[in-house]
Design an enzyme around this catalytic site. Structure first.
Site, PDB file in Angstrom:
ATOM      1  N   ASP A 171       0.846  -1.192   0.000  1.00  0.00           N
ATOM      2  CA  ASP A 171       0.000   0.000   0.000  1.00  0.00           C
ATOM      3  C   ASP A 171       0.882   1.242   0.000  1.00  0.00           C
ATOM      4  O   ASP A 171       2.098   1.135   0.163  1.00  0.00           O
ATOM      5  CB  ASP A 171      -1.002   0.002   1.156  1.00  0.00           C
ATOM      6  CG  ASP A 171      -0.351  -0.104   2.526  1.00  0.00           C
ATOM      7  OD1 ASP A 171       0.852  -0.384   2.602  1.00  0.00           O
ATOM      8  OD2 ASP A 171      -1.058   0.094   3.531  1.00  0.00           O
ATOM      9  N   TYR A 207       2.935   4.710   0.830  1.00  0.00           N
ATOM     10  CA  TYR A 207       3.627   5.156   2.032  1.00  0.00           C
ATOM     11  C   TYR A 207       2.639   5.883   2.948  1.00  0.00           C
ATOM     12  O   TYR A 207       1.905   6.772   2.497  1.00  0.00           O
ATOM     13  CB  TYR A 207       4.761   6.113   1.676  1.00  0.00           C
ATOM     14  CG  TYR A 207       5.874   5.509   0.861  1.00  0.00           C
ATOM     15  CD1 TYR A 207       6.663   4.479   1.371  1.00  0.00           C
ATOM     16  CD2 TYR A 207       6.166   5.990  -0.414  1.00  0.00           C
ATOM     17  CE1 TYR A 207       7.707   3.932   0.634  1.00  0.00           C
ATOM     18  CE2 TYR A 207       7.209   5.459  -1.161  1.00  0.00           C
ATOM     19  CZ  TYR A 207       7.973   4.428  -0.640  1.00  0.00           C
ATOM     20  OH  TYR A 207       9.005   3.898  -1.368  1.00  0.00           O
ATOM     21  N   PHE A 232       6.556   2.482  -4.554  1.00  0.00           N
ATOM     22  CA  PHE A 232       7.951   2.743  -4.159  1.00  0.00           C
ATOM     23  C   PHE A 232       8.445   4.144  -4.495  1.00  0.00           C
ATOM     24  O   PHE A 232       9.486   4.560  -3.999  1.00  0.00           O
ATOM     25  CB  PHE A 232       8.915   1.703  -4.764  1.00  0.00           C
ATOM     26  CG  PHE A 232       8.696   0.306  -4.271  1.00  0.00           C
ATOM     27  CD1 PHE A 232       9.074  -0.052  -2.990  1.00  0.00           C
ATOM     28  CD2 PHE A 232       8.091  -0.646  -5.080  1.00  0.00           C
ATOM     29  CE1 PHE A 232       8.867  -1.348  -2.514  1.00  0.00           C
ATOM     30  CE2 PHE A 232       7.881  -1.947  -4.614  1.00  0.00           C
ATOM     31  CZ  PHE A 232       8.270  -2.293  -3.331  1.00  0.00           C
ATOM     32  N   HIS A 235      11.958  -8.660  -0.020  1.00  0.00           N
ATOM     33  CA  HIS A 235      11.584  -7.250  -0.128  1.00  0.00           C
ATOM     34  C   HIS A 235      12.803  -6.359   0.113  1.00  0.00           C
ATOM     35  O   HIS A 235      13.705  -6.729   0.875  1.00  0.00           O
ATOM     36  CB  HIS A 235      10.492  -6.951   0.902  1.00  0.00           C
ATOM     37  CG  HIS A 235       9.772  -5.672   0.683  1.00  0.00           C
ATOM     38  ND1 HIS A 235      10.244  -4.466   1.172  1.00  0.00           N
ATOM     39  CD2 HIS A 235       8.618  -5.393   0.031  1.00  0.00           C
ATOM     40  CE1 HIS A 235       9.404  -3.509   0.836  1.00  0.00           C
ATOM     41  NE2 HIS A 235       8.407  -4.037   0.142  1.00  0.00           N
TER      42      HIS A 235
END
Length: 232
Positions: A72, A74, A85, A197
């Site tokens: 989701d 930031y 990102f 990740h």
């Protein structure tokens, strides 16, 4: 007697479905309920309403060559841009994005001080979060709204032709897995690069050193396609 005040956010203008994606069933069956929930949300949320579908608007279906899946947006106020990102222009990259750009430099030599990844999106890199909104300061706060149905339908469409998938972390891998077992699976079809990740908690467990950016460009060149300019 005066009329009662409108519900919180009731007049909030929300975006239309982005061109090229507007025929997805989600926009008929899921978006109306999510739009109502966003208008009723008493907490501030982000990204800005016009940027909710920014990833899809910048990368229409026929342009998609690479998919990078986020979770989701930031939750830090002012940081979400509608692209997974990505940071707003001029904001110093930190945390996961800093690690992504570190791996980019180690892999390709490209040094980026800016975290605005919209140049990638305009070259066919779909920077898609599986949840497209978040209350400020509340990670996962809109997880129950039903955004995941949109991600599923987008991936189903994208997976009908060979595409490179950068799947960073188990949640991204789980979302994408059902769509990667079709007729394009294998060396002649999709490029699927699954790693941990890039967050500070897991980047050293296999994200660093995976060389995803050069591997994507090698795959594109082998298909006689222009590589991604990761410096853009």
């Amino acid at each position: 007697m005066p009329s009662p005040p409108p519900a919180a956010g009731a007049a909030l203008p929300l975006p239309d479905p982005p061109p090229g994606w507007e025929d997805l069933a989600f926009f008929r069956t899921g978006w109306p309920d999510i739009a109502a929930a966003l208008r009723a949300e008493a907490r501030p949320w982000q990204p800005a309403a016009p940027d909710l579908f920014r990833a899809l608007a910048l990368t229409p279906p026929d342009a998609v060559r690479v998919v990078i899946l986020g979770q989701d947006p930031y939750p830090t106020a002012g940081r979400a841009t509608g692209l997974a990102f990505s940071y707003p222009p001029g904001v110093r990259p930190a945390h996961s994005l800093a690690n992504i750009l570190r791996e980019l430099h180690d892999d390709t030599g490209v040094a980026r001080a800016d975290g605005d990844l919209s140049g990638w999106a305009r070259q066919g890199v779909l920077l898609l979060n599986t949840i497209l909104s978040v209350p400020v300061g509340v990670t996962g706060g809109h997880r129950a709204l039903g955004w995941q149905r949109l991600a599923d339908q987008v991936l189903a469409r994208v997976a009908t032709r060979p595409t490179a998938f950068l799947l960073w972390g188990r949640p991204a891998q789980a979302v994408a897995a059902p769509h990667l077992d079709g007729p394009h699976k294998g060396e002649a079809g999709h490029l699927v690069l699954s790693t941990p990740h890039p967050s500070p908690l897991s980047a050293r467990r296999g994200f660093f050193g995976a060389r995803p950016f050069s591997r994507v460009n090698d795959w594109l060149r082998a298909r006689a396609e222009a590589p991604i300019d990761w410096s853009a």
